[in-house]
Design a protein around this motif. Structure first.
Motif, short mmCIF file in Angstrom:
data_model
loop_
_atom_site.label_atom_id
_atom_site.label_comp_id
_atom_site.label_asym_id
_atom_site.label_seq_id
_atom_site.Cartn_x
_atom_site.Cartn_y
_atom_site.Cartn_z
N UNK A 58 0.83 -1.20 0.00
CA UNK A 58 0.00 0.00 0.00
C UNK A 58 0.87 1.26 0.00
N UNK A 59 1.95 1.25 0.80
CA UNK A 59 2.87 2.40 0.81
C UNK A 59 3.51 2.60 -0.55
N UNK A 60 3.88 1.50 -1.21
CA UNK A 60 4.49 1.59 -2.53
C UNK A 60 3.52 2.18 -3.54
N UNK A 61 2.26 1.69 -3.52
CA UNK A 61 1.27 2.21 -4.45
C UNK A 61 1.03 3.70 -4.22
N UNK A 62 0.95 4.10 -2.96
CA UNK A 62 0.70 5.51 -2.65
C UNK A 62 1.84 6.38 -3.14
N UNK A 63 3.08 5.92 -2.94
CA UNK A 63 4.22 6.74 -3.39
C UNK A 63 4.26 6.83 -4.91
N UNK A 64 3.89 5.75 -5.61
CA UNK A 64 3.84 5.80 -7.08
C UNK A 64 2.75 6.73 -7.57
N UNK A 65 1.59 6.67 -6.94
CA UNK A 65 0.48 7.55 -7.32
C UNK A 65 0.86 9.00 -7.07
N UNK A 66 1.49 9.26 -5.94
CA UNK A 66 1.89 10.62 -5.59
C UNK A 66 2.90 11.16 -6.60
N UNK A 67 3.86 10.33 -6.99
CA UNK A 67 4.87 10.78 -7.96
C UNK A 67 4.21 11.13 -9.29
#
Length: 115
Positions: A58-67
């Motif tokens: 979930x943290x990985x997905x959020x950081x990718x979406x944010x980028x």
């Protein structure tokens, strides 16, 4: 009363632990007492990390979406809030996948949210 020898049962119990300890290094794979400790610890770690894996992804997905959102002129929190207000229901896993594989589609989602 006759004494109990536990031959087969004890061997089965020990072999069950030693089979779980295959691949461990040193005496941890073939000495029962250390193998038992290592197996118990490994099972505890596996239990804990099955739950941690969900958090990490979930943290990985959020950081990718944010980028990707920042590339398109917004940030993660505004994007998610806008999606909720616009009734766009895409989970974070799919949104992160879109951000990587199909940036044009992600850009359309961002533009529809920002309007």
């Amino acid at each position: 009363m006759a004494r109990v020898k536990r031959g087969n049962i004890a061997r089965k119990r020990r072999n069950k632990i030693l089979n779980l300890a295959k691949g461990f290094r040193g005496g941890n794979k073939n000495l029962f007492r250390t193998a038992n400790q290592r197996v118990m610890k490994a099972l505890c770690n596996a239990y804990r990390d099955r739950r941690r894996r969900k958090r990490d992804f979930r943290r990985l997905w959020i950081s990718r979406i944010n980028a990707s959102a920042r590339i398109n002129g917004t940030n993660y929190s505004k994007l998610i809030n806008g999606m909720k207000n616009a009734d766009i229901i895409i989970n974070r896993k799919m949104l992160a996948q879109l951000a990587i594989t199909d940036p044009k589609c992600f850009e359309k989602i961002v533009s529809s949210v920002s309007q």
